[in-house]
Design a protein around this motif. Structure first.
Motif, mmCIF file in Angstrom:
data_model
loop_
_atom_site.group_PDB
_atom_site.id
_atom_site.type_symbol
_atom_site.label_atom_id
_atom_site.label_comp_id
_atom_site.label_asym_id
_atom_site.label_seq_id
_atom_site.Cartn_x
_atom_site.Cartn_y
_atom_site.Cartn_z
ATOM 1 N N ILE A 108 0.846 -1.194 0.000
ATOM 2 C CA ILE A 108 0.000 0.000 0.000
ATOM 3 C C ILE A 108 0.878 1.240 0.000
ATOM 4 O O ILE A 108 1.811 1.345 0.800
ATOM 5 N N LEU A 109 0.606 2.130 -0.919
ATOM 6 C CA LEU A 109 1.338 3.390 -1.045
ATOM 7 C C LEU A 109 0.373 4.521 -0.675
ATOM 8 O O LEU A 109 -0.697 4.648 -1.276
ATOM 9 N N VAL A 110 0.764 5.318 0.316
ATOM 10 C CA VAL A 110 -0.062 6.438 0.786
ATOM 11 C C VAL A 110 0.659 7.735 0.449
ATOM 12 O O VAL A 110 1.836 7.903 0.787
ATOM 13 N N SER A 111 -0.042 8.653 -0.199
ATOM 14 C CA SER A 111 0.597 9.910 -0.588
ATOM 15 C C SER A 111 -0.365 11.077 -0.461
ATOM 16 O O SER A 111 -1.389 11.143 -1.148
ATOM 17 N N ASN A 112 -0.034 12.000 0.448
ATOM 18 C CA ASN A 112 -0.706 13.294 0.489
ATOM 19 C C ASN A 112 0.030 14.177 -0.515
ATOM 20 O O ASN A 112 1.186 14.536 -0.314
ATOM 21 N N VAL A 113 -0.640 14.526 -1.602
ATOM 22 C CA VAL A 113 0.050 15.120 -2.749
ATOM 23 C C VAL A 113 0.248 16.624 -2.632
ATOM 24 O O VAL A 113 1.025 17.201 -3.394
ATOM 25 N N LEU A 122 6.113 13.211 -10.868
ATOM 26 C CA LEU A 122 6.956 12.674 -9.805
ATOM 27 C C LEU A 122 6.259 11.530 -9.076
ATOM 28 O O LEU A 122 6.875 10.503 -8.757
ATOM 29 N N LEU A 123 4.969 11.687 -8.807
ATOM 30 C CA LEU A 123 4.229 10.605 -8.164
ATOM 31 C C LEU A 123 3.947 9.475 -9.150
ATOM 32 O O LEU A 123 4.015 8.288 -8.768
ATOM 33 N N ILE A 124 3.671 9.822 -10.385
ATOM 34 C CA ILE A 124 3.465 8.783 -11.407
ATOM 35 C C ILE A 124 4.677 7.864 -11.475
ATOM 36 O O ILE A 124 4.546 6.626 -11.518
ATOM 37 N N ASP A 125 5.860 8.446 -11.462
ATOM 38 C CA ASP A 125 7.092 7.649 -11.538
ATOM 39 C C ASP A 125 7.210 6.696 -10.353
ATOM 40 O O ASP A 125 7.607 5.527 -10.508
ATOM 41 N N LEU A 126 6.846 7.172 -9.153
ATOM 42 C CA LEU A 126 6.927 6.319 -7.961
ATOM 43 C C LEU A 126 5.900 5.185 -8.027
ATOM 44 O O LEU A 126 6.203 4.043 -7.654
ATOM 45 N N HIS A 130 7.079 1.254 -8.000
ATOM 46 C CA HIS A 130 6.786 0.349 -6.888
ATOM 47 C C HIS A 130 5.556 -0.524 -7.136
ATOM 48 O O HIS A 130 5.381 -1.528 -6.432
ATOM 49 N N SER A 131 4.724 -0.138 -8.076
ATOM 50 C CA SER A 131 3.558 -0.929 -8.473
ATOM 51 C C SER A 131 2.791 -1.477 -7.270
ATOM 52 O O SER A 131 2.644 -2.689 -7.093
ATOM 53 N N PRO A 132 2.262 -0.603 -6.407
ATOM 54 C CA PRO A 132 1.559 -1.080 -5.217
ATOM 55 C C PRO A 132 0.221 -1.739 -5.571
ATOM 56 O O PRO A 132 -0.385 -1.456 -6.596
ATOM 57 N N ILE A 143 -8.189 17.715 -10.915
ATOM 58 C CA ILE A 143 -6.967 17.927 -11.702
ATOM 59 C C ILE A 143 -5.970 16.815 -11.430
ATOM 60 O O ILE A 143 -5.359 16.263 -12.356
ATOM 61 N N TRP A 144 -5.805 16.460 -10.166
ATOM 62 C CA TRP A 144 -4.914 15.351 -9.823
ATOM 63 C C TRP A 144 -5.461 14.023 -10.340
ATOM 64 O O TRP A 144 -4.698 13.160 -10.793
ATOM 65 N N GLN A 145 -6.758 13.855 -10.274
ATOM 66 C CA GLN A 145 -7.358 12.616 -10.768
ATOM 67 C C GLN A 145 -7.005 12.405 -12.240
ATOM 68 O O GLN A 145 -6.616 11.305 -12.652
ATOM 69 N N LYS A 146 -7.118 13.472 -13.008
ATOM 70 C CA LYS A 146 -6.772 13.394 -14.432
ATOM 71 C C LYS A 146 -5.270 13.267 -14.625
ATOM 72 O O LYS A 146 -4.794 12.480 -15.454
ATOM 73 N N GLY A 147 -4.493 14.026 -13.836
ATOM 74 C CA GLY A 147 -3.046 14.030 -14.010
ATOM 75 C C GLY A 147 -2.380 12.701 -13.714
ATOM 76 O O GLY A 147 -1.320 12.390 -14.277
ATOM 77 N N LEU A 148 -2.972 11.888 -12.825
ATOM 78 C CA LEU A 148 -2.363 10.611 -12.438
ATOM 79 C C LEU A 148 -2.801 9.443 -13.321
ATOM 80 O O LEU A 148 -2.354 8.306 -13.108
ATOM 81 N N ARG A 149 -3.641 9.702 -14.313
ATOM 82 C CA ARG A 149 -4.172 8.603 -15.121
ATOM 83 C C ARG A 149 -3.124 7.729 -15.794
ATOM 84 O O ARG A 149 -3.318 6.521 -15.919
ATOM 85 N N PRO A 150 -1.991 8.286 -16.232
ATOM 86 C CA PRO A 150 -0.981 7.388 -16.820
ATOM 87 C C PRO A 150 -0.549 6.271 -15.870
ATOM 88 O O PRO A 150 -0.121 5.200 -16.323
#
Length: 362
Positions: A108-113, A122-126, A130-132, A143-150
């Motif tokens: 489980i990866l937890v991130s307050n962005v 930067l978060l996409i790369d992590l 780590h593929s949690p 905006i973050w929801q769309k930005g993290l889609r990759p």
């Protein structure tokens, strides 16, 4: 020594002593609760200040006969608080064996962005590195929801709560979910998530994601609603028939009275105990950091790995925990035990928080 220097040192000593013991007062005001946070910083400053007093042989003079014992008491008190989160303490969660079955593991990866952060990559790369199995993001808006889609398109299960008030929350899972509920436990604008996630070995695990408001003037004048939400979740999971994980940004440190009460009420374990602080906030100031982001779990699990991940331009570092389901060995790990006052204190904390939330709504 110059009088101004003497006054300054005595003032610093007085402030450190007050900062140590003020949180023991039974008040929830933000300017009281804020001193729960910098325990390690107070310890270091108190040690340095005490050393100066001793080198200068001030123990023979007036007020210094009070300040020096006060600094010693401060050091002892702070050491007791932070000791469990050092390598000197026994671990609360046992290390999983190297041959632990892979189908019983959960990452489980937890991130307050930090909502206003625009460095999505930067978060996409992590996430991709780590593929949690589970990704929990906090302060995520549309905006973050769309930005993290990759990165998040690879998660078939998703719980999206995009909010622009810094309490948005998204839960992504590569494992099956069921009975997923978005809840607003105390405040209409502060969501939490309750769901059940199925491990690859078929076991279902109860998962809670939380992010209560912090006790700071811009959010809440006191800690009542924060404390109540934390303890309310703890009380709920205590009666669970499932293995349990509670994760998120508590806006509270691991050693505070409230988080300690949460552990006593819930019986959940903290994998950081005996391993380190894993300070996640504030990522931008090295000298002002403490553990705000947590992954607590029931004694059904052992720890494979826990890691604070690199900076993503947020004010929080992400944190990664890999747990191993090991129910046959659960009693090797001692649950935090309630004392005779725990149930009453928990009930009072919850009731005060509900009353506070109701007053705000009115």
């Amino acid at each position: 020594m110059h009088n101004a220097t003497v006054i300054a040192l005595r003032t610093v000593a007085t402030i450190l002593i007050l900062a140590t013991f003020v949180p023991l007062l039974p008040f929830e005001a933000w300017y009281i609760r804020i001193f729960d946070f910098p325990r390690s910083q107070i310890f270091v400053l108190a040690a340095f200040t005490l050393l100066i007093f001793l080198v200068l042989r001030w123990w023979r003079y007036g007020i210094d006969k009070i300040l020096i014992p006060g600094l010693v008491a401060s050091l002892v008190f702070e050491a007791v608080n932070i000791y469990p989160y050092t390598f000197l303490s026994p671990v609360q969660v046992q290390q999983a064996p190297a041959d632990a079955p892979a189908d019983g593991q959960l990452s489980i990866l937890v991130s307050n962005v930090y909502q206003h952060n625009v460095e999505h990559q930067l978060l996409i790369d992590l996430i991709q590195e780590h593929s949690p199995d589970i990704l929990l993001t906090l302060e995520t808006d549309s905006i973050w929801q769309k930005g993290l889609r990759p990165a998040t398109d690879s998660f078939p299960e998703r719980v999206a709560i995009p909010l622009s008030n810094t309490y948005g929350m998204h839960l992504y899972s590569k494992l099956p979910l069921r009975q997923t509920r978005t809840r607003y436990l105390l405040e209409e604008e502060v969501p939490s998530i309750k769901t059940y996630v199925q491990l690859r070995n078929g076991v279902w695990v109860e998962l809670h994601a939380v992010h209560p408001k912090p006790p700071v003037p811009t959010e809440d004048d006191d800690s009542k609603t924060r404390d109540a939400e934390i303890v309310l979740v703890g009380k709920e999971v205590k009666g669970s028939d499932y293995p349990v994980i509670v994760a998120g940004d508590f806006n509270d440190v691991a050693w505070s009275h409230t988080t300690t009460l949460f552990q006593k009420v819930s019986g959940l374990l903290d994998p950081r105990i005996g391993r380190g602080f894993y300070n996640t906030f504030n990522a931008k100031y090295k000298l002002l950091r403490w553990p705000l982001d947590h992954v607590f779990h029931s004694d059904h699990f052992k720890l494979v790995k826990m890691e604070r991940l690199p900076h993503i331009n947020s004010d929080h570092f992400p944190i990664l925990a890999i747990l191993s389901f090991a129910p046959e060995n659960k009693y090797e790990q001692e649950e935090p035990q309630p004392d005779e006052d725990t149930a009453e204190e928990a009930a009072e904390t919850i009731e005060e928080g509900k009353e506070e939330a109701q007053e705000e709504d009115d």
